[in-house]
Design an enzyme around this catalytic site. Structure first.
Site, mmCIF file in Angstrom:
data_model
loop_
_atom_site.group_PDB
_atom_site.id
_atom_site.type_symbol
_atom_site.label_atom_id
_atom_site.label_comp_id
_atom_site.label_asym_id
_atom_site.label_seq_id
_atom_site.Cartn_x
_atom_site.Cartn_y
_atom_site.Cartn_z
ATOM 1 N N ASP A 124 -27.241 18.153 -8.911
ATOM 2 C CA ASP A 124 -26.112 18.500 -9.764
ATOM 3 C C ASP A 124 -24.879 17.775 -9.250
ATOM 4 O O ASP A 124 -24.617 17.767 -8.048
ATOM 5 C CB ASP A 124 -25.860 20.010 -9.795
ATOM 6 C CG ASP A 124 -25.092 20.431 -11.030
ATOM 7 O OD1 ASP A 124 -25.703 21.036 -11.934
ATOM 8 O OD2 ASP A 124 -23.878 20.159 -11.097
ATOM 9 N N ASP A 137 -24.920 10.979 -8.990
ATOM 10 C CA ASP A 137 -24.774 10.796 -10.431
ATOM 11 C C ASP A 137 -26.026 10.109 -10.961
ATOM 12 O O ASP A 137 -26.235 8.916 -10.736
ATOM 13 C CB ASP A 137 -23.538 9.943 -10.707
ATOM 14 C CG ASP A 137 -23.255 9.758 -12.185
ATOM 15 O OD1 ASP A 137 -24.088 10.176 -13.016
ATOM 16 O OD2 ASP A 137 -22.196 9.177 -12.516
ATOM 17 N N LEU A 178 -29.611 26.318 -17.574
ATOM 18 C CA LEU A 178 -31.032 26.030 -17.715
ATOM 19 C C LEU A 178 -31.606 25.357 -16.475
ATOM 20 O O LEU A 178 -32.699 25.707 -16.024
ATOM 21 C CB LEU A 178 -31.259 25.129 -18.937
ATOM 22 C CG LEU A 178 -31.217 25.809 -20.300
ATOM 23 C CD1 LEU A 178 -31.142 24.760 -21.402
ATOM 24 C CD2 LEU A 178 -32.433 26.705 -20.503
ATOM 25 N N LYS A 198 -29.297 13.279 -28.126
ATOM 26 C CA LYS A 198 -30.494 14.121 -28.019
ATOM 27 C C LYS A 198 -31.628 13.601 -28.905
ATOM 28 O O LYS A 198 -32.806 13.748 -28.559
ATOM 29 C CB LYS A 198 -30.151 15.569 -28.370
ATOM 30 C CG LYS A 198 -29.289 16.271 -27.328
ATOM 31 C CD LYS A 198 -29.953 16.282 -25.962
ATOM 32 C CE LYS A 198 -29.259 17.208 -24.986
ATOM 33 N NZ LYS A 198 -29.890 17.176 -23.642
ATOM 34 N N TYR A 250 -23.435 14.148 -29.336
ATOM 35 C CA TYR A 250 -24.497 14.926 -28.693
ATOM 36 C C TYR A 250 -25.799 14.855 -29.487
ATOM 37 O O TYR A 250 -26.881 14.652 -28.923
ATOM 38 C CB TYR A 250 -24.018 16.371 -28.559
ATOM 39 C CG TYR A 250 -24.983 17.324 -27.914
ATOM 40 C CD1 TYR A 250 -25.206 17.319 -26.541
ATOM 41 C CD2 TYR A 250 -25.654 18.273 -28.689
ATOM 42 C CE1 TYR A 250 -26.069 18.224 -25.948
ATOM 43 C CE2 TYR A 250 -26.518 19.183 -28.103
ATOM 44 C CZ TYR A 250 -26.729 19.159 -26.739
ATOM 45 O OH TYR A 250 -27.594 20.053 -26.150
ATOM 46 N N ASN A 304 -32.429 17.240 -17.157
ATOM 47 C CA ASN A 304 -31.717 18.347 -17.787
ATOM 48 C C ASN A 304 -30.198 18.149 -17.808
ATOM 49 O O ASN A 304 -29.507 18.800 -18.583
ATOM 50 C CB ASN A 304 -32.060 19.650 -17.048
ATOM 51 C CG ASN A 304 -31.218 20.821 -17.483
ATOM 52 O OD1 ASN A 304 -31.434 21.392 -18.546
ATOM 53 N ND2 ASN A 304 -30.234 21.189 -16.666
ATOM 54 N N THR A 337 -25.716 28.977 -21.998
ATOM 55 C CA THR A 337 -25.249 28.141 -20.897
ATOM 56 C C THR A 337 -23.742 27.966 -21.047
ATOM 57 O O THR A 337 -23.138 28.450 -22.015
ATOM 58 C CB THR A 337 -25.915 26.749 -20.923
ATOM 59 O OG1 THR A 337 -25.454 26.039 -22.082
ATOM 60 C CG2 THR A 337 -27.432 26.875 -20.971
#
Length: 312
Positions: A46, A81, A27, A183, A179, A108, A213
């Site tokens: 990244d 990071d 993404l 989120k 997770y 993201n 992904t």
């Protein structure tokens, strides 16, 4: 690069400087390319880790930045990071040093460490919370501090933040307690940030995307399979990016504090927690009375939506 439905850029983000975290693949990469196709200058972040946060391939941020430049756009790579103060601060600095401004932040970056709750180690809980929740907070905090300084100096920005939640955060997902909690926390952070930063010219929204992904290919392998040649690829990451680009542009004026579910060709405004049926006796209930009243309220309420299954 993706742009409008005909594949042509419209210049929607011309002159804007955009940071995308976790933009080396999936993404994030699709978002970075889509912003560049619309004229934005992109800071591609990244860390280069694997799907579970372990060792990964070398320098994916540089590869995406090079891809944008090769297509005629402007981009720089950042390998820090973002779940550290130093990394998040240097991310904002990278945008200012390379392009002289910052207009949009897309949070993201993330990874998965799926376990059923009774098998979930504390380290796996902490690692997922760190990359998703702290990895959203710190870039947002440093970007917002910059925009606040700009506003106080009389240069009120037209700033945008797009955070990445998930259906797991909105409805829960079996095998993904860490997770899902992270989120869900991102949604709460989004609502607070939208309220606190509006005075500085900042709009903050969140998306709950569904796309193919490295993370979802493993967890939801059956639904993420690519279609045959010539068929619409509903789970392609690039399907999510047009909404992200619009939210990151000046054209989204007035849209803030919202959560959007998006996948394939579908966009849904999520309504969140709203008051439902209520009973008020004007005095303290006994436990039995509270239970009886609650049963009646549940009979009047909308049925709960099922929790997602994580597939194994």
């Amino acid at each position: 690069m993706t742009a409008d439905s005909d594949g042509r850029g419209t210049g929607l983000c011309a002159g804007r400087v955009v940071i995308v975290t976790g933009a080396g693949r999936g993404l994030g990469r699709a978002h970075a390319l889509a912003f560049a196709a619309e004229g934005a200058k992109v800071v591609v972040n990244d860390l280069g880790v694997g799907p579970d946060g372990g060792a990964g391939s070398a320098d994916p941020a540089r590869q995406v930045a090079d891809e944008i430049v090769a297509a005629g756009g402007e981009a720089v790579a950042h390998g820090g990071d973002v779940a550290t103060t130093e990394g998040a601060a240097s991310l904002v600095t990278a945008a200012l040093e390379a392009f002289g401004r910052l207009d949009t932040l897309v949070n993201n970056a993330g990874f998965l460490r799926d376990r059923m709750l009774v098998n979930l180690d504390e380290d796996d809980w902490d690692a997922v919370m760190r990359v998703h929740l702290k990895g959203h907070f710190l870039p947002l905090r440093h970007a917002a501090a910059h925009w606040r300084a700009e506003a106080k100096a009389g240069r009120t920005p037209v700033a945008r933040v797009i955070n990445t939640s998930s259906g797991a955060g909105l409805l829960g997902s079996v095998g993904q307690g860490n997770y899902s909690a992270a989120k869900a926390g991102i949604v709460g952070l989004t609502l607070v940030a939208a309220a606190e930063t509006s005075r500085y010219g900042v709009q903050v929204n969140a998306i709950a995307p569904a796309a193919r992904t490295r993370m979802t290919e493993r967890t939801f392998a059956r639904t993420m399979t690519a279609p045959g040649e010539g068929e619409f690829d509903a789970m392609a990451p690039g399907n999510v990016s047009p909404l992200v680009v619009w939210l990151g542009s000046a054209a989204s004026d007035g849209v803030t504090g919202r959560v959007f579910e998006t996948e394939a060709g579908r966009i849904t405004v999520m309504q969140g927690w709203r008051p439902g049926p209520t009973a008020d006796r004007g005095a303290r209930w006994s436990p039995a009375e509270a239970g009886e009243a609650t049963r009646k309220l549940l009979a009047q309420a909308e049925p709960a939506r099922p929790v997602y299954g994580a597939g194994g």
